[in-house]
Every structure is written in structure tokens, then in C-alpha cells.
Write an enzyme that holds these catalytic residues in place. Structure first.
Site, PDB file in Angstrom:
ATOM      1  CD  GLU A  34      -2.873  -1.331   0.154  1.00 46.48           C
ATOM      2  OE1 GLU A  34      -2.864  -0.491  -0.776  1.00 46.48           O
ATOM      3  OE2 GLU A  34      -3.641  -2.306   0.166  1.00 46.48           O
ATOM      4  CG  HIS A  65      -4.495   0.361   5.660  1.00 43.02           C
ATOM      5  ND1 HIS A  65      -5.857   0.587   5.554  1.00 43.02           N
ATOM      6  CD2 HIS A  65      -4.302  -0.915   5.236  1.00 43.02           C
ATOM      7  CE1 HIS A  65      -6.434  -0.499   5.074  1.00 43.02           C
ATOM      8  NE2 HIS A  65      -5.514  -1.421   4.875  1.00 43.02           N
ATOM      9  CG  HIS A 104      -7.715  -4.598   7.953  1.00 38.81           C
ATOM     10  ND1 HIS A 104      -7.115  -5.773   7.560  1.00 38.81           N
ATOM     11  CD2 HIS A 104      -7.398  -3.685   6.990  1.00 38.81           C
ATOM     12  CE1 HIS A 104      -6.460  -5.593   6.414  1.00 38.81           C
ATOM     13  NE2 HIS A 104      -6.603  -4.324   6.053  1.00 38.81           N
ATOM     14  CD  GLU A 108     -13.763  13.566  25.030  1.00 39.18           C
ATOM     15  OE1 GLU A 108     -12.777  12.960  24.605  1.00 39.18           O
ATOM     16  OE2 GLU A 108     -13.804  14.181  26.096  1.00 39.18           O
ATOM     17  CG  HIS A 121      -9.498  -2.877   2.697  1.00 35.04           C
ATOM     18  ND1 HIS A 121      -8.790  -3.240   1.576  1.00 35.04           N
ATOM     19  CD2 HIS A 121      -8.590  -2.890   3.716  1.00 35.04           C
ATOM     20  CE1 HIS A 121      -7.540  -3.490   1.907  1.00 35.04           C
ATOM     21  NE2 HIS A 121      -7.386  -3.271   3.194  1.00 35.04           N
TER      22      HIS A 121
HETATM   23  O1  2HA Z   1      -0.901  -4.918   3.753  1.00 37.92           O
HETATM   24  O2  2HA Z   1      -3.870  -4.273   4.873  1.00 37.92           O
HETATM   25  O3  2HA Z   1      -4.535  -3.368   2.494  1.00 37.92           O
HETATM   26  C1  2HA Z   1      -2.064  -5.537   4.128  1.00 37.92           C
HETATM   27  C2  2HA Z   1      -3.226  -4.679   3.938  1.00 37.92           C
HETATM   28  C3  2HA Z   1      -3.563  -4.320   2.558  1.00 37.92           C
HETATM   29 ZN    ZN Z   2      -5.751  -3.449   4.393  1.00 40.23          ZN
END
Ligand code: 2HA
Ligand code: ZN
Length: 271
Positions: A116, A139, A141, A169, A210
Site C-alpha cells: 500500500e 492503515h 482493519h 468527543e 476493507h
Molecule cells: O498490507 O492491509 O490493504 C495488508 C493490507 C492491505
Molecule cells: Zn488493508
């Protein structure tokens, strides 16, 4: 030269990845972090003239030429960073051509930066164009944020409004709201460009079904943004199937934004 493993920025990467793994947000190789460093700061630990190898990035990052980043590795697990930072992390500098990364440290097993990287570096460029203090892109999840994607409209205004309603908040922590992208194929320049476009306006961008991107001036701020969204999403997921009898009203959100003097997205309220 000081030992790189004692560098505060390496420690921050180790602590943050371990923390996110423990929160259950970054299973397997899920998630990635990039953190722009000061060249002088890195020079205390590494010889900046010593390039281990070069790796093409696949896109041009003109405004980042000469900038140094510590970045999680592709296919690497957040779970493992703390025990072996030199394999799971890398320190790269964007070369003079703007399209090559010079490896200064890490990716010891011959690895490379996260798939990414386009979304990360393009987001850095976009954030730096509106906030010169931006340094970190994360990034992840996060579980409830992701769950919410399946049961709530993926509309920026509606998504932000719901999150703002879930914790007092929220509007103070992310008054600029949350950008939302539809489901898209990840790991390429197209999603990178779409993310960066949103990053000109938002420090938080949901990737539909995602995960989420956050950007900020340091690790705490960036992590805190994602953490606050995730907390709000958790409250939503705990209550969405129950009759709602109370809520934070839009007028009350205005009161909050005014009391804490934050510039908020007025168009995301229904006044
Ligand atoms: O690298 O989360 O979006 C692993 C991820 C890809
Ligand atoms: Zn990811």
C-alpha cells in the site's frame, strides 16, 4: 553512531504495531504504517550515504524527493514487528528520480515496503499540501469500523454523522469528518490516488468493506483518530439493532464544536 534499535521512531513503530495487533485490528499481514522522519534525526543512527539497495515504487513522488520514511514491510505481520524490527520494518528515502526508494535499513530478509505504499506516499503528499506538520499515515482493519461498513450507508455525511452521534468527543476529535471510498481493489496506484484525493479534505478515510486510513502529525494523534472512530463504531454496533431512545442532537454537536473551538463540517449536520 547510535544503535538504531534504540531510536525513538523505531520504538514507536514497535509499540504501535504491537498495540494494534493486540486490539485485534491487524490480523495476519493486515495494516501498514508509514512515518516521515527528519533526516538529521536518522543521521544519528544511520550513515545516510550508505544505500543497501534500491526498490522501484511504481509511481512518482516528486514532492517527497529526499524524504525519509520508516515503513512496515509487505506480507509482514504487525504481531512480529516487536521481536524482529529489522526484518519487518524498513527505512527508505525517496531518490532523486522520485520513483525509486533507497533502502537505508531493514527488510533484512530481502523484503520490501508495504503493497500500500502508493496510498501511503500519495496520502503524505496530499496531507502535507494542506498541513505541513503531517508525518504519519496508518492503515488498519479495526473490527467495528469494518462491521459498520456492512450495515450502514457508505456515504460520507451519513457515516460521519452517525459516528459523531456515538460519543460526545467525536466531533471534537475529528471535526473534519470521515471520507469514504467505495470498495476498490487495494494495493495499486488507483486506490492510492483516490485516497489521496480524500486526504486533501479528511484526515480519516474509510476504504469500503476493507478498513481505514488515518493521517496526523505524530503517532499518538494518528492512532487516536482511528481509535476514536473505532470506539464510536463499536457503540454503533452495540446499539444499532436496539430501539434508539436517546441521541446527541445536532444542536448539541454545535455547542461542543463551539466550546472546543474546532472547525467542523457544518454541512455534515442536519440543521
Ligand atoms: O498490507 O492491509 O490493504 C495488508 C493490507 C492491505
Ligand atoms: Zn488493508
Amino acid at each position: 553512531m547510535k544503535d538504531i534499535l534504540t531510536a525513538p521512531f523505531v520504538k514507536e513503530m514497535m509499540d504501535t504495531t504491537a498495540n494494534m495487533y493486540r486490539l485485534g485490528w491487524d490480523e495476519r499481514n493486515g495494516g501498514n504504517i508509514s512515518y516521515m522522519l527528519e533526516n538529521d534525526q536518522v543521521a544519528e543512527y544511520l550513515d545516510l550515504n550508505k544505500v543497501i539497495r534500491t526498490i522501484p515504487t511504481g509511481f512518482e513522488a516528486q514532492s517527497l524527493i529526499g524524504k525519509i520514511f520508516i515503513v512496515t514491510g509487505t506480507g509482514k505481520y504487525f504481531k512480529n514487528v516487536k521481536d524482529d524490527p529489522e526484518t519487518n520494518l524498513g527505512i527508505i528515502r525517496i531518490a532523486e528520480d522520485g520513483t525509486t526508494a533507497e533502502l537505508l535499513w531493514g527488510y533484512k530478509d530481502g523484503g520490501r515496503f508495504t503493497s500500500e505504499l502508493p496510498a501511503h506516499l500519495m496520502s503524505h503528499m496530499a496531507r502535507l499540501s494542506v498541513d505541513s506538520e503531517n508525518r504519519v499515515v496508518i492503515h488498519s482493519h479495526p473490527t467495528n469500523t469494518l462491521a459498520m461498513n456492512y450495515v450502514h450507508p457508505l456515504d460520507e455525511k451519513k457515516f460521519t454523522h452517525t459516528l459523531w452521534e456515538m460519543c460526545t468527543e467525536c466531533i471534537v476529535v475529528f471535526p473534519d469528518g470521515v471520507g469514504v471510498l467505495p470498495w476498490m481493489l487495494c494495493g495499486n496506484n488507483t486506490i492510492g490516488e483516490a485516497t489521496a484525493e480524500k486526504m486533501k479534505e479528511f484526515r480519516l478515510v474509510v476504504w469500503g468493506m476493507h478498513g481505514i486510513y488515518g493521517a496526523g502529525k505524530n503517532m499518538d494523534e494518528t492512532f487516536g483518530l482511528i481509535e476514536t472512530v473505532e470506539k464510536a463504531a463499536q457503540i454503533y454496533m452495540l446499539t444499532a439493532h436496539l430501539p434508539r431512545i436517546n441521541t446527541i442532537k445536532d444542536e448539541e454537536m454545535v455547542e461542543l464544536a463551539e466550546a472546543f473551538d474546532v472547525k467542523y463540517r457544518k454541512d455534515f449536520l442536519n440543521l
